[in-house]
Structure formats: C-alpha cells, structure tokens
Design a protein around this motif. Structure first.
Motif, PDB file in Angstrom:
ATOM      1  N   ASN A 171       0.807  -1.224   0.000  1.00  0.00           N
ATOM      2  CA  ASN A 171       0.000   0.000   0.000  1.00  0.00           C
ATOM      3  C   ASN A 171       0.837   1.270   0.000  1.00  0.00           C
ATOM      4  O   ASN A 171       0.339   2.335  -0.350  1.00  0.00           O
ATOM      5  CB  ASN A 171      -0.978  -0.010   1.168  1.00  0.00           C
ATOM      6  CG  ASN A 171      -2.060  -1.056   0.990  1.00  0.00           C
ATOM      7  OD1 ASN A 171      -2.409  -1.422  -0.130  1.00  0.00           O
ATOM      8  ND2 ASN A 171      -2.573  -1.577   2.093  1.00  0.00           N
ATOM      9  N   ALA A 172       2.119   1.143   0.393  1.00  0.00           N
ATOM     10  CA  ALA A 172       3.039   2.282   0.306  1.00  0.00           C
ATOM     11  C   ALA A 172       3.610   2.418  -1.105  1.00  0.00           C
ATOM     12  O   ALA A 172       4.340   3.358  -1.395  1.00  0.00           O
ATOM     13  CB  ALA A 172       4.171   2.120   1.324  1.00  0.00           C
ATOM     14  N   GLY A 173       3.293   1.458  -1.972  1.00  0.00           N
ATOM     15  CA  GLY A 173       3.759   1.523  -3.350  1.00  0.00           C
ATOM     16  C   GLY A 173       5.174   1.021  -3.552  1.00  0.00           C
ATOM     17  O   GLY A 173       5.824   1.382  -4.538  1.00  0.00           O
ATOM     18  N   ILE A 174       5.657   0.197  -2.640  1.00  0.00           N
ATOM     19  CA  ILE A 174       7.014  -0.342  -2.761  1.00  0.00           C
ATOM     20  C   ILE A 174       7.080  -1.222  -4.019  1.00  0.00           C
ATOM     21  O   ILE A 174       6.221  -2.076  -4.241  1.00  0.00           O
ATOM     22  CB  ILE A 174       7.414  -1.143  -1.512  1.00  0.00           C
ATOM     23  CG1 ILE A 174       7.350  -0.257  -0.263  1.00  0.00           C
ATOM     24  CG2 ILE A 174       8.797  -1.763  -1.672  1.00  0.00           C
ATOM     25  CD1 ILE A 174       8.205   0.976  -0.292  1.00  0.00           C
ATOM     26  N   ASP A 175       8.106  -1.003  -4.819  1.00  0.00           N
ATOM     27  CA  ASP A 175       8.239  -1.669  -6.118  1.00  0.00           C
ATOM     28  C   ASP A 175       8.491  -3.166  -6.011  1.00  0.00           C
ATOM     29  O   ASP A 175       7.910  -3.947  -6.749  1.00  0.00           O
ATOM     30  CB  ASP A 175       9.398  -1.044  -6.910  1.00  0.00           C
ATOM     31  CG  ASP A 175       9.193   0.431  -7.151  1.00  0.00           C
ATOM     32  OD1 ASP A 175       8.146   0.787  -7.717  1.00  0.00           O
ATOM     33  OD2 ASP A 175      10.068   1.215  -6.763  1.00  0.00           O
ATOM     34  N   LYS A 176       9.386  -3.559  -5.150  1.00  0.00           N
ATOM     35  CA  LYS A 176       9.770  -4.967  -5.045  1.00  0.00           C
ATOM     36  C   LYS A 176       9.881  -5.323  -3.566  1.00  0.00           C
ATOM     37  O   LYS A 176      10.536  -4.623  -2.801  1.00  0.00           O
ATOM     38  CB  LYS A 176      11.103  -5.202  -5.744  1.00  0.00           C
ATOM     39  CG  LYS A 176      11.573  -6.647  -5.710  1.00  0.00           C
ATOM     40  CD  LYS A 176      12.767  -6.844  -6.618  1.00  0.00           C
ATOM     41  CE  LYS A 176      13.286  -8.253  -6.592  1.00  0.00           C
ATOM     42  NZ  LYS A 176      12.391  -9.247  -7.128  1.00  0.00           N
ATOM     43  N   ILE A 177       9.237  -6.408  -3.181  1.00  0.00           N
ATOM     44  CA  ILE A 177       9.259  -6.871  -1.793  1.00  0.00           C
ATOM     45  C   ILE A 177       9.821  -8.284  -1.774  1.00  0.00           C
ATOM     46  O   ILE A 177       9.323  -9.168  -2.471  1.00  0.00           O
ATOM     47  CB  ILE A 177       7.854  -6.856  -1.166  1.00  0.00           C
ATOM     48  CG1 ILE A 177       7.246  -5.457  -1.237  1.00  0.00           C
ATOM     49  CG2 ILE A 177       7.917  -7.364   0.275  1.00  0.00           C
ATOM     50  CD1 ILE A 177       5.771  -5.396  -0.871  1.00  0.00           C
ATOM     51  N   ILE A 178      10.859  -8.460  -0.965  1.00  0.00           N
ATOM     52  CA  ILE A 178      11.487  -9.762  -0.781  1.00  0.00           C
ATOM     53  C   ILE A 178      11.274 -10.153   0.674  1.00  0.00           C
ATOM     54  O   ILE A 178      11.439  -9.325   1.567  1.00  0.00           O
ATOM     55  CB  ILE A 178      12.997  -9.700  -1.085  1.00  0.00           C
ATOM     56  CG1 ILE A 178      13.226  -9.199  -2.513  1.00  0.00           C
ATOM     57  CG2 ILE A 178      13.659 -11.059  -0.857  1.00  0.00           C
ATOM     58  CD1 ILE A 178      14.649  -8.760  -2.791  1.00  0.00           C
ATOM     59  N   ALA A 179      10.896 -11.384   0.918  1.00  0.00           N
ATOM     60  CA  ALA A 179      10.724 -11.864   2.289  1.00  0.00           C
ATOM     61  C   ALA A 179      11.792 -12.891   2.600  1.00  0.00           C
ATOM     62  O   ALA A 179      12.142 -13.716   1.752  1.00  0.00           O
ATOM     63  CB  ALA A 179       9.334 -12.464   2.470  1.00  0.00           C
ATOM     64  N   SER A 180      12.292 -12.832   3.803  1.00  0.00           N
ATOM     65  CA  SER A 180      13.307 -13.769   4.268  1.00  0.00           C
ATOM     66  C   SER A 180      12.757 -14.483   5.495  1.00  0.00           C
ATOM     67  O   SER A 180      12.226 -13.844   6.406  1.00  0.00           O
ATOM     68  CB  SER A 180      14.572 -12.987   4.641  1.00  0.00           C
ATOM     69  OG  SER A 180      15.444 -13.781   5.405  1.00  0.00           O
TER      70      SER A 180
END
Length: 177
Positions: free
Chosen positions: A41-50
């Motif tokens: 919702n903040a518009g982050i382009d790429k999200i990676i989860a670890s």
C-alpha cells in the motif's frame, strides 16, 4: 524512485516463548500479512521476504500470498541481515522486521523520504520505546542517522505485553477507518 523492501522474518521469537512471529496474529491477521500489505500500500516496487526453516508457518503463509522468498540461516538477525545485504544489491533497500505490523504506509513513505533526503548511507527508525529494526540502506554500510517518530504505531512486538498493546492499537485503528 524505485525502492526494494526486505521483510526479515527468520527469528526465534524467544521473548514470546519461541513463537513464529510472522504467523502471530494481530487483530486476527498474521503479522507477515500486515507488513506485506503495508509495504504494498506504500507503493514499494519490489518486496522480498526472508524466513528461516524454523518459521514454517510464516513460510506457508508466504507461499500462499507472495512469491519472492528466500530461506535465511536463522542463526541470528545480524548474520541474516549481513547475508541479505550481500545478496540484494538494490539500493535504497528498506528493511522491515516482521514484528512491525502497525507501521502504516504513510509512516513508511515519510521514513523513506526523510531517509533519502538525509544522504546518509544508513537510516534507522526510532519509535517511542527506541529502535524498532526498520532501516533504510542507501548504501551497504557507513555513517548512519536516526529518524524519530512519536507515534504509538512505530513499535516492534517482542513480548506478550507488546502483543496486547498492538491488538489494542489495531482495534482502535480499525474502528476509525
């Protein structure tokens, strides 16, 4: 500006009795989903989860809702973050621990803006109780600056008391939206 975010969710949750924090529910929703939704919702382009193998429930949730996941060692936060900083070359890189579910998209965007404007290599978010683990890496290492927020939402969840506080805050938020 393009931003990459990394959600760190490989910890032991020892102060909560060895709970898989990512699957811990705040207002009925797993913390990993809160953080994913807030970043999206903040518009982050790429999200990676670890996540580490010990966080089976978080990995299961991530498999259902998010595809960009890597398995961390789970040794400790510093080891996993150091590895991630070498693995993920994108900068700026926003690091969000899974135990920060109430940090809203507006706060995230303000922090990124202030962090980039600071021109420091590393920028840390501080809430009323101190550091919350949210960091913006404009470079991999170097001088840092702290950005303070006087909001009860800027918190990390480490203890049973924190869980209770987060649930109360969440209920207040849901009633006002």
């Amino acid at each position: 500006m393009r931003i990459t975010a990394l959600i760190m969710s490989g910890g032991r949750g020892s102060r909560l009795g060895n709970v898989d924090k990512g699957s811990l529910r705040i207002c009925g929703k797993p913390m990993i989903k809160w953080v994913l939704d807030n970043l999206t919702n903040a518009g982050i382009d790429k999200i990676i989860a670890s996540a580490s193998m010990r966080n089976y429930n978080t990995l299961r949730i991530l498999k259902e809702v998010h595809s960009d996941v890597y398995i961390s060692s789970g040794i400790d936060y510093v080891t996993d973050l150091s590895f991630a900083l070498k693995l993920i070359r994108a900068r700026p890189l926003l690091v969000m621990p899974v135990d920060t579910p109430l940090i809203t998209p507006d706060i995230i965007l303000d922090f990124i803006k202030r962090g980039i404007e600071s021109s420091k290599p590393v920028v840390n978010m501080i809430g009323r109780e101190g550091y919350v683990g949210v960091t913006l890496f404009n470079e991999s290492m170097g001088e840092w600056v702290d950005v303070n927020y006087d909001s009860p939402l800027v918190m990390d969840i480490d203890t049973p008391r924190d869980v209770d506080t987060a649930n109360l805050l969440c209920l207040k938020l849901l009633n006002f939206t």
